[in-house]
Design a protein around this motif. Sequence first.
Motif, short mmCIF file in Angstrom:
data_model
loop_
_atom_site.label_atom_id
_atom_site.label_comp_id
_atom_site.label_asym_id
_atom_site.label_seq_id
_atom_site.Cartn_x
_atom_site.Cartn_y
_atom_site.Cartn_z
N VAL A 129 9.07 46.36 26.23
CA VAL A 129 9.29 44.95 25.93
C VAL A 129 8.17 44.14 26.60
O VAL A 129 7.91 44.33 27.79
N VAL A 130 7.52 43.29 25.82
CA VAL A 130 6.44 42.45 26.35
C VAL A 130 6.93 41.00 26.35
O VAL A 130 7.39 40.49 25.32
N VAL A 131 6.84 40.36 27.51
CA VAL A 131 7.33 38.98 27.65
C VAL A 131 6.27 38.13 28.35
O VAL A 131 5.94 38.38 29.51
N PRO A 132 5.72 37.13 27.66
CA PRO A 132 4.80 36.22 28.34
C PRO A 132 5.62 35.25 29.19
O PRO A 132 6.69 34.79 28.77
N THR A 133 5.13 34.98 30.39
CA THR A 133 5.88 34.05 31.25
C THR A 133 4.98 32.96 31.78
O THR A 133 3.85 33.20 32.23
N TYR A 134 5.50 31.77 31.74
CA TYR A 134 4.87 30.63 32.38
C TYR A 134 6.00 29.78 32.95
O TYR A 134 6.76 29.17 32.20
N HIS A 135 6.13 29.84 34.25
CA HIS A 135 7.24 29.14 34.93
C HIS A 135 8.59 29.58 34.42
O HIS A 135 9.39 28.76 33.96
N GLU A 136 8.86 30.88 34.48
CA GLU A 136 10.15 31.40 34.01
C GLU A 136 10.93 32.12 35.11
O GLU A 136 11.89 32.81 34.81
N LEU A 137 10.54 31.93 36.37
CA LEU A 137 11.20 32.69 37.43
C LEU A 137 12.72 32.46 37.44
O LEU A 137 13.49 33.39 37.71
N GLN B 183 8.65 42.10 21.39
CA GLN B 183 8.18 40.85 22.00
C GLN B 183 9.30 39.83 21.98
O GLN B 183 10.04 39.73 21.01
N MET B 184 9.45 39.11 23.07
CA MET B 184 10.49 38.08 23.13
C MET B 184 10.20 37.09 24.25
O MET B 184 9.37 37.35 25.11
N ASP B 185 10.89 35.93 24.22
CA ASP B 185 10.78 34.93 25.27
C ASP B 185 11.53 35.39 26.52
O ASP B 185 12.49 36.17 26.42
N ALA B 186 11.16 34.83 27.65
CA ALA B 186 11.85 35.12 28.91
C ALA B 186 13.09 34.27 29.10
O ALA B 186 13.87 34.49 30.00
N ASP B 187 13.26 33.25 28.25
CA ASP B 187 14.21 32.18 28.56
C ASP B 187 15.64 32.42 28.06
O ASP B 187 16.47 31.53 28.13
N SER C 270 16.68 32.67 25.08
CA SER C 270 16.92 32.25 23.70
C SER C 270 17.02 33.48 22.81
O SER C 270 17.77 33.51 21.84
N HIS C 271 16.20 34.45 23.16
CA HIS C 271 16.24 35.75 22.48
C HIS C 271 17.10 36.65 23.34
O HIS C 271 16.73 36.99 24.46
N LYS C 272 18.26 37.02 22.84
CA LYS C 272 19.22 37.73 23.68
C LYS C 272 18.86 39.20 23.82
O LYS C 272 18.70 39.89 22.82
N PRO C 273 18.79 39.67 25.06
CA PRO C 273 18.50 41.10 25.26
C PRO C 273 19.49 41.99 24.51
O PRO C 273 19.11 43.07 24.04
N GLU C 274 20.72 41.52 24.36
CA GLU C 274 21.75 42.34 23.67
C GLU C 274 21.42 42.56 22.20
O GLU C 274 22.01 43.43 21.54
N ALA C 275 20.50 41.76 21.65
CA ALA C 275 20.15 41.92 20.24
C ALA C 275 19.03 42.94 20.04
O ALA C 275 18.78 43.38 18.91
#
Length: 249
Positions: free
Chosen positions: A9-17, A97-101, A103-108
């Motif tokens: 899984v690749v996730v770009p992060t910018y201020h997602e801690l 690929q997915m967002d860190a936030d 919105s894209h559920k890991p369960e999916a």
Amino acid sequence: MSSMLPPFVVVPTYHELDNLPEFTRRLWAALPEARLLLVDDASGDGTPAWVRAQPQYGTQLFILERAGKLGLGTAYLAGFAWVIERHRTEPCGAVVQMDADLSHKPEAVPELLAALQRGADLVLATRYREGVRVTNWPLRRLLLSLGGGMYVRTLTRMPITDPTGGFKAFRPDKLATLDLAQVRCDGYAFQIEVTYLAWRLGWKIDEVSILFEDRFAGKSKMSMRIVREAIWRVPWLVLRGKVPPRPLS
Ligand SMILES: Nc1nc2c(ncn2[C@@H]2O[C@H](COP(=O)(O)OP(=O)(O)O)[C@@H](O)[C@H]2O)c(=O)[nH]1
Ligand SMILES: [Mg+2]
């Protein structure tokens, strides 16, 4: 799913801690074997230190650190290149690929992987195939997304219900053949460009319905610049598409 190698899984992060503890907990609850690469653009919120403190660091959790906010598109390109390189020695079953936030559920993710196993080369999570499955989004964001999708379908003729979405799964061997050096787009348009390249190459593309929820914590990095880019880049992509994209030998 049993016969599939673990996904990367690749996730770009910018201020997602603020999202990462919950995101990683849910990802590994859904897929205990999944590998995760964060591509962090010097968020300055302690993301690298947090990553290095996790027990999964170095085995299942990795971070690519970039010097500054260089954009979502190039973050994905760097992440894909890193994962494909690793795939050559330690194969993975899928590149997601997915967002860190959240919105894209890991369960999916398992549903996207199942569609790859049924033979798709690229699986797109769609918010709009079964009505509108979006919650807590401001109306203007929703209208922009729906209008953007219609704009893309009209100009490109791609039969895809949600062409601006950022939640996807690739067959790794297929992704490795895509000429990512020709990718020029960065924001929303990046999602469209990669799907369009794949579609023009005749990849088998499937859509899987998801429920999209507005981000868990933090602020969206969406901007007018990203919208303007998509508006002019879509016709540009179509014109460039008149010259068929080259697969890498
Ligand atoms: N590395 C990196 N990540 C980014 C950049 N811009 C956005 N992101 C990340 O990309 C994902 C999508 O961005 P987000 O703000 O959620 O956009 P939205 O979902 O369209 O509102 C999130 O995980 C962001 O942290 C960037 O310039 N660099
Ligand atoms: Mg988001």
